[in-house]
Write a protein that holds these residues in place. Structure first.
Motif, PDB file in Angstrom:
ATOM      1  N   MET A  99       0.987  -1.253  -0.113  1.00  0.00           N
ATOM      2  CA  MET A  99      -0.161  -0.091  -0.057  1.00  0.00           C
ATOM      3  C   MET A  99       0.773   1.190  -0.136  1.00  0.00           C
ATOM      4  SD  MET A  99      -3.068   0.847   2.701  1.00  0.00           S
ATOM      5  CE  MET A  99      -3.789  -0.549   2.078  1.00  0.00           C
ATOM      6  N   ALA A 147      -5.208   5.019  -2.267  1.00  0.00           N
ATOM      7  CA  ALA A 147      -4.251   4.107  -1.487  1.00  0.00           C
ATOM      8  C   ALA A 147      -3.652   4.636  -0.127  1.00  0.00           C
ATOM      9  CB  ALA A 147      -3.105   3.674  -2.480  1.00  0.00           C
ATOM     10  N   GLU A 176     -10.446  -1.611  -0.046  1.00  0.00           N
ATOM     11  CA  GLU A 176      -8.995  -1.187  -0.580  1.00  0.00           C
ATOM     12  C   GLU A 176      -8.043  -1.515   0.830  1.00  0.00           C
ATOM     13  OE1 GLU A 176     -11.407   1.186  -1.002  1.00  0.00           O
ATOM     14  OE2 GLU A 176     -11.382   1.196  -3.075  1.00  0.00           O
TER      15      GLU A 176
END
Length: 954
Positions: free
Chosen positions: A1, A78, A510
């Motif tokens: 990430m 992100a 995510e």
């Protein structure tokens, strides 16, 4: 990430890009990459440190939704997003990279209250004690009684499913909730309304996963009072059917999203309260009392061990206990009984008394009925967590296995196994906690800087985790999981954990909400020893040692306006303006001095300098903080280092010159005083100040000042020497006259010690050589005065406390310099009689530095005035906002005025005769309220004046 760059121009670009996108979307809050603020957000009450890249502080729920929506854009998608409340977590719960969302700074409102139905809607940043203070008049309160209630937020309590004293009756936070609202990219989702179209697919996916894993979840979860929560599949999926999605969020620690509104269930305040103290002849006997005592239906049964009691004794707190319960070998048990009426409570007290009488090892009992006494006695137990952090040496008690909970009947056996584990590693520890629900806080002492001790941390964690399984308990009973979530899969089993993963995927596909905690891919899961640790100890003898000893207990973040620590944080609600935040920034600067690139170090220094500039130097942290983190002292050390490389500004140089030259200025006062109104505007421009005192003080009658030849001999009996600071000597002739008049009215012969500045301004500015020179001269001056045999009194508390605090740290010894109330209280104890006043009521406002350094000061003043026949009120107040020149400096006007409004304005406006101990406080009263407050000795003169006039008419 991916993450944002942490330092340098990259971070500035990222801030600028995010800020621009947020402003275009209508975001009204703050977005900040300041290194000092990021460092303040990098720690909590644990041993870990993770520095975020940015800190966002939304203004309200709509603002939070804007933040989430913008962060959902592909270019920011992100970036981790982690909510933070009071930052009191003990296991890194709210620590992460990316953007940390500070809910406390602005989102701290009580939104709605239904006093008939008994619920309230609150923002997540509202502090627990603040909520209860706001609703107290309605007869309701929010029940979970945490030890950190002065600074923990409701949002943080929900996220960790916090509990505390009385949880056997009141339950955990999750037991006292009605509903939640969360901020999503599409908008706000409130549990009390039908789900909007955009939320239905997400909720359906989460519901399927939760229902599929419910049976495995229930099978793996012991049925305890301190139930397991966090993705609570059992409550989220009621047996009759349906899906209460919001029940997944308590205990989930922000891993499912940001909470924007909370509806809490309230409980009626119980009018009757009693506290029974029972002393047993050992900790094991005290612990064994918990199960039989539960038959008497107490609200809480709490214990502490000999080590914690010893620390309380060293802090002078055991003086609050009855004498029979102060013995060092007695183990106290605190038994609280609450109820709606006296008959109900007295019956339960009687039943508990009978149970106690039947228990082995009982040595003494005490019943407290008054609320003030109950509050004082509970303080002895509740300060245990803070006092344990005061331990000297490199190894200090650490919170990492402290909230395991087992069935109360298994507690003694569990503790035997637990302590055997610690003894196997030869660890010291302290114990306190909630015996009635099977939860004891055990804090082993470790030196986290040592690899060997970090390995022990892992081994002890593994062992205690296994013991909770053996004894039918839960590893995380009160303080949430944090990085201990690494044990979650093993504890709950693969099937139930897979359901948690399904829930996580539905709300956070995510994996960006507080990533690495509780539910995450194994390679991204934060662990007990794989998470970065904060530096634990400074090099031996380092002047910034206390910055390293700050353990994040965060007592300095108390919301209460009348609590002295910490004024700048109360005014700004900005974590970097607190002792904890400043300690974090100082510690990071200390580590960067020898390793950071010059540009980064310069930026850090500038940001740290700005944060320290808002410290008022009240010294409340040096005495009120459990580990006595003395920010003013460390600020002086930092500034001394800083100004070896940076020239001082004109303002600072003039202030230092004014202190050094104050004796000359006093001698020239007869010439300068008439010109001061003309010189004052120029002085304000040169020193960047405002509202300087309008008049210079003229010297009092010459015979009041001690002459050199008098200092060479003895003074007549009844003589009292008054020592002045340079501010009082130059600007407060009224206080000098009042002090003389008050002492004369009591039958003493006051004399003024010729002015010799003590170096307070030099110390505050980091001019340590200048401070030592001035302090050395004053110490010699005071020794000559003491040789006369007359007592020496400090006219101003800040001056007197400087002699007791800064001088010993600099290795400078001075003779005893008493505060007026100390001297007068001693005189009363020696049998001196004071005249009776013609006034029956008065009010005295204390100086924050003195109130915290000498907690007996208010009591001593009340004792003195009681001897005069006057009932003296000494209301609690925080800082007045002046603090020497701070309140005059142009850059501090807003903070100074806000602080005065917080807790002083209403007190200053009281109709009865009112005095203030400090010169700064009296200046602020005149400047911002137009009231001339008396010096306390002037108040004595004022209350005695009518009686004196009656005795001597005409």
């Amino acid at each position: 990430m991916s993450e944002l760059p942490q330092t340098g121009d990259g971070a500035a670009v990222a801030i600028e890009a995010l800020d621009e996108a947020l402003r275009q979307a209508g975001f009204r809050g703050a977005l900040d990459g300041d290194s000092a603020l990021r460092e303040a957000m990098s720690t909590d009450n644990s041993v870990y440190r993770i520095c975020p890249d940015l800190v966002a502080a939304p203004c309200d729920a709509a603002d939070m939704a804007v933040l989430v929506a913008v962060m959902h854009q592909p270019r920011f998608r992100a970036i981790p997003l982690t909510a933070r409340g009071g930052g009191t977590g003990t296991n890194g719960q709210s620590l992460n990279r990316g953007v940390v969302v500070d809910t406390r700074r602005h989102m701290h409102r009580l939104l709605a209250l239904d006093a008939e139905a008994g619920w309230a809607d609150v923002e997540p940043g509202l502090v627990l004690d603040d909520l209860n203070a706001q609703i107290r008049d309605t007869g309701w309160f929010f029940a979970p009684e945490t030890s950190t209630s002065t600074r923990c937020t409701i949002g943080g309590m929900v996220s960790t499913d916090a509990s505390g004293k009385g949880s056997r009756v009141y339950g955990k936070t999750s037991d006292n909730l009605v509903g939640l609202e969360i901020a999503r990219p599409e908008g706000l989702l409130w549990s009390g309304d039908p789900a909007p179209d955009w939320a239905r697919p997400m909720l359906a996916e989460a519901g399927r996963a939760a229902r599929d894993g419910r049976a495995a979840f229930v099978a793996a979860t012991p049925a305890l009072n301190r139930r397991f929560t966090g993705y609570d599949l059992e409550r989220a999926c009621p047996e009759p059917g349906g899906f209460d999605w919001w029940r997944l969020f308590p205990g989930a620690e922000g891993t499912l999203g940001l909470i924007s509104r909370i509806r809490v269930r309230l409980r009626r305040i119980e009018a009757e309260k009693r506290l029974i103290l029972a002393g047993f002849d050992g900790f094991r006997a005290a612990l064994s009392a918990a199960v039989p005592l539960a038959r008497g239906a107490p609200t809480a049964v709490e214990v502490m061990d000999a080590r914690t009691q010893g620390l309380a004794a060293d802090a002078g707190l055991l003086d609050a206990l009855p004498e029979a319960l102060r013995a060092p070998d007695i183990a106290p048990v605190f038994i609280e009984v609450n109820g709606t009426g006296p008959e109900e409570v007295e019956a339960r007290v009687a039943a508990i008394g009978e149970i106690l009488a039947s228990l082995p090892g009982l040595r003494a009992t005490h019943l407290a009925a008054g609320r003030d006494e109950i509050r004082r006695l509970w303080a002895v137990r509740s300060v245990g967590v803070g006092l344990l952090g005061r331990t000297e040496g490199r190894a200090r008690p650490v919170a990492f296995v402290e909230d395991a909970v087992v069935p109360p009947e298994n507690l003694a056996a569990f503790l035997d196994d637990f302590l055997a584990t610690l003894d196997g590693f030869r660890l010291n520890y302290g114990i306190y906690g909630h015996a009635d629900v099977g939860c004891l806080h055990v804090r082993p002492a470790l030196d986290i800087d040592r690899d060997a001790d970090r390995a022990i941390l892992q081994k002890v964690s593994n062992a205690v985790f296994a013991l909770t399984r053996k004894h039918g308990g839960i590893f995380w009973g009160e303080h949430g999981k944090g990085v201990r979530g690494a044990y979650l899969r093993d504890w709950i089993g693969d099937e139930a954990y897979a359901a948690l993963q399904g829930v996580k995927a539905a709300f956070d596909p995510e994996g960006r909400y507080n990533p690495g905690k509780l539910v995450a891919p194994p390679e991204r899961l934060m662990g007990i020893t794989t998470t970065p640790f904060r530096p634990f100890n400074a090099p031996e003898g380092d002047p910034l040692d206390k910055a390293f000893r700050c353990n994040g207990n965060a007592q300095c973040l108390s919301y209460a306006a009348a609590t002295p620590m910490c004024p700048s944080f109360k005014a700004s609600a900005d974590l970097r303006h607190s002792p904890k935040g400043r300690a974090d920034a100082l510690r990071a600067w200390h580590g960067a001095r020898d390793s950071a690139p010059p540009a980064e170090l310069a930026r850090r220094e500038a940001e740290l300098h700005a944060v320290l500039d808002t410290c008022l130097g009240c010294k409340a942290c040096a005495t009120s903080c459990p580990v006595q983190v003395d920010i003013p002292e460390m600020r002086s050390r930092f500034l001394a280092d800083y100004h070896r490389r940076h020239r001082r500004g004109l303002t600072e140089r003039l202030t230092l010159l004014a202190e050094r030259a104050s004796p000359l200025a006093l001698r020239l006062a007869p010439v300068v005083a008439p010109l001061w109104p003309l010189l004052r505007p120029l002085a304000e421009r040169l020193t960047a100040t405002t509202d300087l005192p309008p008049r210079l003080a003229r010297r009092l009658a010459p015979e009041l000042y001690l002459r050199d030849n008098e200092l060479a001999g003895s003074l007549p009996e009844g003589s009292v020497i008054l020592a002045q600071d340079w501010f009082t000597a130059l600007f407060d002739a009224a206080a000098q006259r009042q002090a003389v008049a008050g002492l004369r009215a009591l039958g003493y012969s006051p004399r003024l010690l010729p002015l010799c500045p003590g170096g307070k301004a030099a110390h505050g500015a980091g001019d340590l050589p200048g401070f030592r020179r001035l302090a050395g001269r004053l110490a010699a001056h005071l020794r000559r005065a003491a040789a006369t045999g007359a007592p020496i009194l400090a006219l101003d508390p800040a001056f007197g406390m400087m002699l007791r605090q800064e001088y010993p740290k600099a290795g400078i010894r001075v003779p005893a310099v008493l505060m007026p109330q100390e001297f007068l209280a001693e005189e009363l104890a020696r049998g001196r009689a004071f005249p009776q006043a013609g006034q029956d009521r008065a009010r005295l406002l204390g100086h924050c530095t003195e109130v915290t350094a000498n907690p007996q000061s208010a009591r001593q003043w009340r004792q003195v005035f009681a001897a005069l026949g006057v009932a003296l009120e000494t209301p609690d107040t925080g800082c007045c906002g002046m603090a020497g020149l701070f309140g005059h400096q142009a850059r501090h006007q807003r903070m100074s005025r806000d602080l005065f409004a917080l807790s002083w304005r209403d007190q200053v406006d009281a109709p009865c005769p009112t005095a203030a101990c400090g010169f700064s406080c009296r200046s602020q009263g005149h400047r911002l309220a137009g009231r001339d407050l008396l010096h306390p000795l002037g108040l004595i003169a004022a209350v005695l004046a009518p009686a004196a006039a009656a005795r001597h008419p005409g």
